[in-house]
Design a protein around this motif. Sequence first.
Motif, PDB file in Angstrom:
ATOM      1  N   ASP A  83       7.194   4.473  -4.986  1.00 26.31           N
ATOM      2  CA  ASP A  83       8.030   3.326  -4.627  1.00 26.31           C
ATOM      3  C   ASP A  83       7.233   2.163  -4.043  1.00 26.31           C
ATOM      4  O   ASP A  83       7.819   1.210  -3.518  1.00 26.31           O
ATOM      5  N   ASP A 203       9.857  10.081  -2.886  1.00 28.50           N
ATOM      6  CA  ASP A 203      11.024  10.614  -3.593  1.00 28.50           C
ATOM      7  C   ASP A 203      11.308   9.886  -4.913  1.00 28.50           C
ATOM      8  O   ASP A 203      12.205  10.266  -5.647  1.00 28.50           O
ATOM      9  N   ASN A 205      12.729   7.137  -5.638  1.00 32.47           N
ATOM     10  CA  ASN A 205      14.103   6.631  -5.798  1.00 32.47           C
ATOM     11  C   ASN A 205      14.131   5.119  -6.011  1.00 32.47           C
ATOM     12  O   ASN A 205      15.204   4.508  -6.033  1.00 32.47           O
ATOM     13  N   ILE A 207      13.220   2.879  -4.003  1.00 35.94           N
ATOM     14  CA  ILE A 207      13.432   2.113  -2.765  1.00 35.94           C
ATOM     15  C   ILE A 207      12.261   2.381  -1.815  1.00 35.94           C
ATOM     16  O   ILE A 207      12.071   3.510  -1.349  1.00 35.94           O
ATOM     17  N   HIS A 210      12.303   4.052   2.105  1.00 34.25           N
ATOM     18  CA  HIS A 210      13.465   4.907   2.355  1.00 34.25           C
ATOM     19  C   HIS A 210      13.287   6.321   1.806  1.00 34.25           C
ATOM     20  O   HIS A 210      12.900   6.516   0.677  1.00 34.25           O
ATOM     21  N   GLU A 212      11.034   8.129   2.792  1.00 32.29           N
ATOM     22  CA  GLU A 212       9.644   8.471   3.083  1.00 32.29           C
ATOM     23  C   GLU A 212       9.397   8.214   4.572  1.00 32.29           C
ATOM     24  O   GLU A 212       9.149   9.145   5.334  1.00 32.29           O
TER      25      GLU A 212
HETATM   26 CA   LIG Z   1      11.729   5.990  -1.651  1.00 32.33          CA
END
Ligand SMILES: [Ca+2]
Length: 411
Positions: A83, A203, A205, A207, A210, A212
Amino acid sequence: MGTFKGIPLWILPLFLGQLNAQLYIEEIEGSSSGEYLIHETIQNHTLSFIPAVYPTPVVKAINKAHNNKVCSTWGNFNFKNFDGDVFRFPGTCNYVFSSHCKSDYEDFNIQIQRSITSSILVISKITMKINGLVVQVIENNVLVDGKVVQLPYSGLGVQIEKRDVSLKVSSKLGLVLMLNDDNSLMLELDEKYANQTCGLCGDYNGISIHNEFINHGVHITETQFGNLQKLDGPTEQCQDVKPEPRRNCTRFENICENILMGSAFLNCHSLVDVEQYMEACVQDLCHCNSKMTSLCMCNTFAEYSRQCAHAGGQPRNWRTKEFCSARKCPLNMEYRECGSACPNTCTNPERAALCDSHCLEGCYCPKGTVFDDINNKGCIPVDMCPCITAGEIYSSGESYSTPCSTWQVHA
Ligand SMILES: [Ca+2]
């Protein structure tokens, strides 16, 4: 003391010492003036700073950008997660780099361990579990299910090959892992795994920060985040990294800026935010020891170059013989920071024109030549290419006969 291109002169001995301590010490013995000495060292050995250039032009990516599918680690414990967060985590335990963690079946699990041997930081072990197959890279050996294999290797949907400066492991699942010989590691992952990964790569995602560094509203530090990804062996108890205050290293900013903002990366600035790499470069120099010359500075430039290529940019050559040593190439090939991922060869002379992959650093044939992949003897003009007929190799201009005809070979 004065300045050289905005760099306080007292820094330059440190800087040049990292680059070439031998040269610097020889110069210092025969010199009486510190300022003159530094000037001469730069002049005589043509250390090239590529001047910073402003402002940044808008450049459209040539290949489709996919740097948001890439996680990497390089240099002095730097990481960039999927991310886009760049952070430093100086851990030498075994950590989950990235795993498929939010599904009943774990498609992949990639672990990384660094170690410091004789003051040099290396990636000492990579363990990959890919769809049930266990691939390990330990000190230049590649093991599959515990046995050393010869490369290229192919089996159970996994391919392992060595090309110039990197070892590439790719899986049909949609995963490509590149281990470069400057101890950097890069994972490119299909977006079907978005929001399904765990580990240092985050993750995925889309973003930043967030899940992390902000989890359920709670902020955690880079060190805390890194320690959470530790995976000890059954009998191992590796110590967590202790928090350390961020060092104030502003005195190195000019050195990093001269390269990262320089002309080699001019078409990268609008594609990859340079600020985070500036910070990584500055922190690396700050934590540097004299034996980690290449790790301390060059690797962040190399990483920014790779990120730029992944974003569809075309970084230009920035290494020289004296600065971050341009790589040596075999035969009559030459090093290029950004060359075609599908270079032309005698058997496939139009390959590059059809290539839609982003560029790669590596060894390439000089302009006007192609690699002779029939005799494997280096680069030759395309019209000098030999050809293969009925299993026999014929050089350009050579004749051969069949029962009814005589043929002359023209490439
Ligand atoms: Ca993230």
